[in-house]
Design a protein around this motif. Structure first.
Motif, PDB file in Angstrom:
ATOM      1  N   PHE A 173       0.828  -1.207   0.000  1.00 46.25           N
ATOM      2  CA  PHE A 173       0.000   0.000   0.000  1.00 46.25           C
ATOM      3  C   PHE A 173       0.866   1.263   0.000  1.00 46.25           C
ATOM      4  N   LEU A 174       1.966   1.228   0.730  1.00 48.67           N
ATOM      5  CA  LEU A 174       2.881   2.374   0.739  1.00 48.67           C
ATOM      6  C   LEU A 174       3.511   2.580  -0.637  1.00 48.67           C
ATOM      7  N   PHE A 175       3.822   1.470  -1.303  1.00 50.72           N
ATOM      8  CA  PHE A 175       4.390   1.565  -2.643  1.00 50.72           C
ATOM      9  C   PHE A 175       3.392   2.185  -3.615  1.00 50.72           C
ATOM     10  N   GLU A 176       2.137   1.763  -3.528  1.00 54.85           N
ATOM     11  CA  GLU A 176       1.098   2.347  -4.383  1.00 54.85           C
ATOM     12  C   GLU A 176       0.934   3.838  -4.092  1.00 54.85           C
ATOM     13  N   TYR A 177       0.995   4.179  -2.822  1.00 53.29           N
ATOM     14  CA  TYR A 177       0.873   5.586  -2.422  1.00 53.29           C
ATOM     15  C   TYR A 177       2.027   6.409  -3.001  1.00 53.29           C
ATOM     16  N   TYR A 178       3.230   5.877  -2.872  1.00 50.52           N
ATOM     17  CA  TYR A 178       4.415   6.571  -3.380  1.00 50.52           C
ATOM     18  C   TYR A 178       4.353   6.724  -4.898  1.00 50.52           C
ATOM     19  N   MET A 179       3.993   5.647  -5.596  1.00 53.82           N
ATOM     20  CA  MET A 179       3.947   5.685  -7.056  1.00 53.82           C
ATOM     21  C   MET A 179       2.870   6.641  -7.552  1.00 53.82           C
ATOM     22  N   THR A 180       1.745   6.665  -6.851  1.00 50.49           N
ATOM     23  CA  THR A 180       0.653   7.564  -7.239  1.00 50.49           C
ATOM     24  C   THR A 180       1.074   9.025  -7.112  1.00 50.49           C
ATOM     25  N   LEU A 181       1.662   9.369  -5.980  1.00 44.92           N
ATOM     26  CA  LEU A 181       2.086  10.756  -5.770  1.00 44.92           C
ATOM     27  C   LEU A 181       3.241  11.136  -6.698  1.00 44.92           C
ATOM     28  N   SER A 182       4.142  10.197  -6.943  1.00 44.22           N
ATOM     29  CA  SER A 182       5.261  10.465  -7.858  1.00 44.22           C
ATOM     30  C   SER A 182       4.752  10.747  -9.264  1.00 44.22           C
ATOM     31  N   TYR A 183       3.748   9.977  -9.672  1.00 44.38           N
ATOM     32  CA  TYR A 183       3.170  10.192 -11.003  1.00 44.38           C
ATOM     33  C   TYR A 183       2.512  11.564 -11.088  1.00 44.38           C
ATOM     34  N   MET A 184       1.789  11.945 -10.044  1.00 46.83           N
ATOM     35  CA  MET A 184       1.118  13.243 -10.050  1.00 46.83           C
ATOM     36  C   MET A 184       2.129  14.387 -10.057  1.00 46.83           C
ATOM     37  N   GLU A 185       3.215  14.219  -9.318  1.00 46.25           N
ATOM     38  CA  GLU A 185       4.274  15.234  -9.308  1.00 46.25           C
ATOM     39  C   GLU A 185       4.863  15.395 -10.709  1.00 46.25           C
ATOM     40  N   GLU A 186       5.105  14.273 -11.372  1.00 51.35           N
ATOM     41  CA  GLU A 186       5.683  14.307 -12.713  1.00 51.35           C
ATOM     42  C   GLU A 186       4.698  14.887 -13.723  1.00 51.35           C
ATOM     43  N   MET A 187       3.437  14.508 -13.580  1.00 51.73           N
ATOM     44  CA  MET A 187       2.410  14.928 -14.526  1.00 51.73           C
ATOM     45  C   MET A 187       2.158  16.438 -14.459  1.00 51.73           C
ATOM     46  N   PHE A 200       2.853  -1.529 -16.917  1.00 56.11           N
ATOM     47  CA  PHE A 200       3.291  -1.976 -18.238  1.00 56.11           C
ATOM     48  C   PHE A 200       2.228  -1.788 -19.324  1.00 56.11           C
ATOM     49  N   SER A 201       1.067  -1.292 -18.941  1.00 55.91           N
ATOM     50  CA  SER A 201       0.031  -0.984 -19.930  1.00 55.91           C
ATOM     51  C   SER A 201       0.010   0.501 -20.260  1.00 55.91           C
ATOM     52  N   ASN A 202       0.998   1.207 -19.741  1.00 59.67           N
ATOM     53  CA  ASN A 202       1.109   2.658 -19.969  1.00 59.67           C
ATOM     54  C   ASN A 202      -0.131   3.423 -19.514  1.00 59.67           C
ATOM     55  N   LEU A 203      -0.759   2.926 -18.456  1.00 55.99           N
ATOM     56  CA  LEU A 203      -1.891   3.640 -17.874  1.00 55.99           C
ATOM     57  C   LEU A 203      -1.376   4.693 -16.898  1.00 55.99           C
ATOM     58  N   THR A 204      -2.203   5.672 -16.617  1.00 51.10           N
ATOM     59  CA  THR A 204      -1.825   6.662 -15.612  1.00 51.10           C
ATOM     60  C   THR A 204      -1.796   5.979 -14.249  1.00 51.10           C
ATOM     61  N   PHE A 205      -0.724   6.187 -13.498  1.00 53.58           N
ATOM     62  CA  PHE A 205      -0.613   5.524 -12.199  1.00 53.58           C
ATOM     63  C   PHE A 205      -1.361   6.353 -11.162  1.00 53.58           C
ATOM     64  N   THR A 206      -2.667   6.204 -11.179  1.00 55.75           N
ATOM     65  CA  THR A 206      -3.532   6.920 -10.248  1.00 55.75           C
ATOM     66  C   THR A 206      -4.417   5.919  -9.515  1.00 55.75           C
ATOM     67  N   VAL A 207      -5.096   6.396  -8.494  1.00 62.71           N
ATOM     68  CA  VAL A 207      -6.018   5.538  -7.748  1.00 62.71           C
ATOM     69  C   VAL A 207      -7.111   5.012  -8.670  1.00 62.71           C
ATOM     70  N   GLY A 208      -7.570   5.866  -9.579  1.00 62.32           N
ATOM     71  CA  GLY A 208      -8.601   5.458 -10.529  1.00 62.32           C
ATOM     72  C   GLY A 208      -8.149   4.298 -11.406  1.00 62.32           C
ATOM     73  N   SER A 209      -6.903   4.340 -11.854  1.00 62.39           N
ATOM     74  CA  SER A 209      -6.369   3.257 -12.691  1.00 62.39           C
ATOM     75  C   SER A 209      -6.258   1.961 -11.902  1.00 62.39           C
ATOM     76  N   LEU A 210      -5.780   2.056 -10.672  1.00 61.44           N
ATOM     77  CA  LEU A 210      -5.671   0.871  -9.819  1.00 61.44           C
ATOM     78  C   LEU A 210      -7.038   0.238  -9.596  1.00 61.44           C
ATOM     79  N   GLN A 211      -8.022   1.076  -9.318  1.00 60.35           N
ATOM     80  CA  GLN A 211      -9.372   0.563  -9.067  1.00 60.35           C
ATOM     81  C   GLN A 211      -9.996  -0.032 -10.322  1.00 60.35           C
ATOM     82  N   SER A 212      -9.716   0.574 -11.473  1.00 56.88           N
ATOM     83  CA  SER A 212     -10.290   0.056 -12.720  1.00 56.88           C
ATOM     84  C   SER A 212      -9.750  -1.333 -13.042  1.00 56.88           C
ATOM     85  N   ILE A 213      -8.461  -1.554 -12.768  1.00 58.47           N
ATOM     86  CA  ILE A 213      -7.876  -2.881 -12.991  1.00 58.47           C
ATOM     87  C   ILE A 213      -8.432  -3.874 -11.983  1.00 58.47           C
ATOM     88  N   GLU A 214      -8.566  -3.453 -10.735  1.00 54.31           N
ATOM     89  CA  GLU A 214      -9.128  -4.335  -9.703  1.00 54.31           C
ATOM     90  C   GLU A 214     -10.558  -4.737 -10.060  1.00 54.31           C
TER      91      GLU A 214
END
Length: 208
Positions: free
Chosen positions: A20-34, A116-130
């Motif tokens: 969960f911490l990794f998902e949190y970190y990746m999500t925020l990192s993506y938003m910072e980059e975006m 690896f599907s080049n999706l946006t690493f956001t909470v929405g993307s994680l939930q859509s895959i789930e």
């Protein structure tokens, strides 16, 4: 009773927290980059929205884990007593905890798909895959009655893997082969799930 494999149960909560911490970190990192080329106000607002979305998702997942743990514990205790198996409560707790490795496995798969599907690493993307991992996504085209489709909506890949791991853990507790342990799991935990199906179906019909 050979339960030494269950002695590593304490690793599972750590792995859950790390994933969960990794998902949190990746999500925020993506938003910072975006939003790195936008003004600070827009970037801050976007990050705050993602944080809030992640907190909500985390709380929902945590509540589900706790409820599933309690339900599984009750069902297994009743089943073990009914079938005259003498198992220590601490070993039952260990077995259930180990079974939650299913969440770690599936979340790693979800992260891999998003990455690896080049999706946006956001909470929405994680939930859509789930959401795509639920059984009903693959049987909607079949001619299945609504009253059966509704309770099946809670069965996902995570749940299936959980049951398979739980059966393995029970195998260590009752010293039976895996197939018999899987059948025992169906008779105990499976009954609890069936009761939940009925409850979900009744609630759905009453509120529709």
């Amino acid at each position: 009773m050979n339960t030494k494999h269950l002695n590593y149960y304490w690793i599972i909560p750590i792995l859950l927290l790390l994933i969960f911490l990794f998902e949190y970190y990746m999500t925020l990192s993506y938003m910072e980059e975006m939003y790195k080329y936008t003004n600070a106000e827009v970037r801050t607002e976007a990050i705050i929205q993602q944080k809030n979305s992640f907190y909500i998702k985390f709380i929902q997942d945590l509540v589900f884990i706790v409820l599933q743990f309690i339900g599984c514990f009750i069902c297994l205790n009743i089943g073990l007593l009914f079938f005259n198996y003498k198992v220590k409560i601490k070993n039952i707790l260990k077995a259930i905890t180990v079974s939650f490795l299913a969440i770690v496995i599936v979340q790693i798969v979800v992260i891999g798909i998003v990455k690896f599907s080049n999706l946006t690493f956001t909470v929405g993307s994680l939930q859509s895959i789930e959401d795509k991992l639920y059984v009903t996504n693959y049987i909607n085209n079949l001619n299945i009655p609504t009253y059966l489709l509704m309770p099946l909506d809670i069965i996902s890949l995570t749940h299936i893997v959980f049951v398979l791991l739980l059966a393995y853990a029970i195998k260590l507790l009752i010293k039976k082969n895996y197939l018999k342990s899987l059948i025992f799991t169906a008779k105990t935990y499976g009954v609890g799930v069936a009761i939940w199906f009925v409850f979900a179906m009744v609630m759905e019909m009453n509120f529709n």
